[in-house]
Write a protein that holds these residues in place. Structure first.
Motif, PDB file in Angstrom:
ATOM      1  N   LEU A   6       0.630  12.477  -3.572  1.00 46.34           N
ATOM      2  CA  LEU A   6      -0.254  12.065  -2.479  1.00 46.34           C
ATOM      3  C   LEU A   6       0.497  12.068  -1.162  1.00 46.34           C
ATOM      4  N   LEU A   7       1.696  11.536  -1.158  1.00 47.13           N
ATOM      5  CA  LEU A   7       2.512  11.495   0.053  1.00 47.13           C
ATOM      6  C   LEU A   7       2.778  12.904   0.587  1.00 47.13           C
ATOM      7  N   ALA A   8       2.966  13.853  -0.311  1.00 46.14           N
ATOM      8  CA  ALA A   8       3.251  15.233   0.091  1.00 46.14           C
ATOM      9  C   ALA A   8       2.071  15.902   0.795  1.00 46.14           C
ATOM     10  N   ILE A   9       0.840  15.490   0.504  1.00 42.44           N
ATOM     11  CA  ILE A   9      -0.324  16.143   1.114  1.00 42.44           C
ATOM     12  C   ILE A   9      -0.915  15.370   2.290  1.00 42.44           C
ATOM     13  N   LEU A  10      -0.491  14.116   2.486  1.00 44.68           N
ATOM     14  CA  LEU A  10      -1.010  13.349   3.615  1.00 44.68           C
ATOM     15  C   LEU A  10      -0.467  13.881   4.930  1.00 44.68           C
ATOM     16  N   ALA A  11      -1.309  13.843   5.954  1.00 42.01           N
ATOM     17  CA  ALA A  11      -0.913  14.278   7.290  1.00 42.01           C
ATOM     18  C   ALA A  11      -1.496  13.304   8.302  1.00 42.01           C
ATOM     19  N   CYS A  12      -0.873  13.248   9.448  1.00 41.25           N
ATOM     20  CA  CYS A  12      -1.364  12.408  10.530  1.00 41.25           C
ATOM     21  C   CYS A  12      -2.744  12.909  10.965  1.00 41.25           C
ATOM     22  N   PRO A  13      -3.732  12.032  11.022  1.00 45.59           N
ATOM     23  CA  PRO A  13      -5.066  12.485  11.424  1.00 45.59           C
ATOM     24  C   PRO A  13      -5.154  12.882  12.904  1.00 45.59           C
ATOM     25  N   GLN A  14      -4.191  12.456  13.706  1.00 48.06           N
ATOM     26  CA  GLN A  14      -4.220  12.785  15.136  1.00 48.06           C
ATOM     27  C   GLN A  14      -3.628  14.163  15.418  1.00 48.06           C
ATOM     28  N   CYS A  15      -2.402  14.404  14.925  1.00 44.90           N
ATOM     29  CA  CYS A  15      -1.729  15.675  15.241  1.00 44.90           C
ATOM     30  C   CYS A  15      -1.660  16.635  14.053  1.00 44.90           C
ATOM     31  N   LYS A  16      -2.041  16.158  12.887  1.00 42.83           N
ATOM     32  CA  LYS A  16      -2.004  16.933  11.627  1.00 42.83           C
ATOM     33  C   LYS A  16      -0.575  17.204  11.155  1.00 42.83           C
ATOM     34  N   GLY A  17       0.390  16.487  11.724  1.00 41.85           N
ATOM     35  CA  GLY A  17       1.794  16.628  11.341  1.00 41.85           C
ATOM     36  C   GLY A  17       2.135  15.778  10.125  1.00 41.85           C
ATOM     37  N   PRO A  18       3.365  15.899   9.651  1.00 37.54           N
ATOM     38  CA  PRO A  18       3.795  15.148   8.468  1.00 37.54           C
ATOM     39  C   PRO A  18       3.960  13.660   8.772  1.00 37.54           C
ATOM     40  N   VAL A  19       3.804  12.856   7.740  1.00 36.53           N
ATOM     41  CA  VAL A  19       4.055  11.422   7.825  1.00 36.53           C
ATOM     42  C   VAL A  19       5.123  11.065   6.803  1.00 36.53           C
ATOM     43  N   ARG A  20       5.817   9.962   7.068  1.00 33.73           N
ATOM     44  CA  ARG A  20       6.839   9.507   6.129  1.00 33.73           C
ATOM     45  C   ARG A  20       6.613   8.039   5.823  1.00 33.73           C
ATOM     46  N   LEU A  21       7.059   7.634   4.668  1.00 34.51           N
ATOM     47  CA  LEU A  21       6.932   6.261   4.207  1.00 34.51           C
ATOM     48  C   LEU A  21       7.932   5.375   4.940  1.00 34.51           C
ATOM     49  N   THR A  22       7.520   4.165   5.309  1.00 29.42           N
ATOM     50  CA  THR A  22       8.435   3.220   5.937  1.00 29.42           C
ATOM     51  C   THR A  22       9.457   2.754   4.910  1.00 29.42           C
ATOM     52  N   ALA A  23      10.544   2.193   5.388  1.00 23.95           N
ATOM     53  CA  ALA A  23      11.587   1.686   4.493  1.00 23.95           C
ATOM     54  C   ALA A  23      11.047   0.584   3.582  1.00 23.95           C
ATOM     55  N   GLN A  24      10.111  -0.214   4.090  1.00 22.40           N
ATOM     56  CA  GLN A  24       9.513  -1.291   3.298  1.00 22.40           C
ATOM     57  C   GLN A  24       8.376  -0.799   2.411  1.00 22.40           C
ATOM     58  N   GLN A  25       8.018   0.478   2.543  1.00 22.12           N
ATOM     59  CA  GLN A  25       6.940   1.109   1.792  1.00 22.12           C
ATOM     60  C   GLN A  25       5.596   0.417   2.023  1.00 22.12           C
ATOM     61  N   ASP A  26       5.390  -0.066   3.260  1.00 25.69           N
ATOM     62  CA  ASP A  26       4.133  -0.733   3.590  1.00 25.69           C
ATOM     63  C   ASP A  26       3.335   0.027   4.648  1.00 25.69           C
ATOM     64  N   GLY A  27       3.764   1.252   4.938  1.00 22.38           N
ATOM     65  CA  GLY A  27       3.059   2.049   5.923  1.00 22.38           C
ATOM     66  C   GLY A  27       3.594   3.467   5.987  1.00 22.38           C
TER      67      GLY A  27
END
Length: 58
Positions: A6-27
């Protein structure tokens, strides 16, 4: 914790760029837009209106 597939296919809805998991894994962070998308009850909230601007590097 988010599924790696799921993380591999998610993209930012604004710019369509990649997103990464926070260190706390809460965002998810979009480095290009400097936005944080929260994860609530193991569900990423990928709504631009609910994203929080990043003040500091995570």
């Amino acid at each position: 914790m988010l599924n790696e597939e799921l993380l591999a296919i998610l993209a930012c809805p604004q710019c369509k760029g990649p997103v990464r998991l926070t260190a706390q894994q809460d965002g998810l962070i979009c480095d290009q837009c400097r936005l944080l998308y929260e994860i609530r009850d193991e569900i990423p909230i990928m709504l631009i209106d609910e994203a929080k601007p990043l003040d500091n590097e995570d």
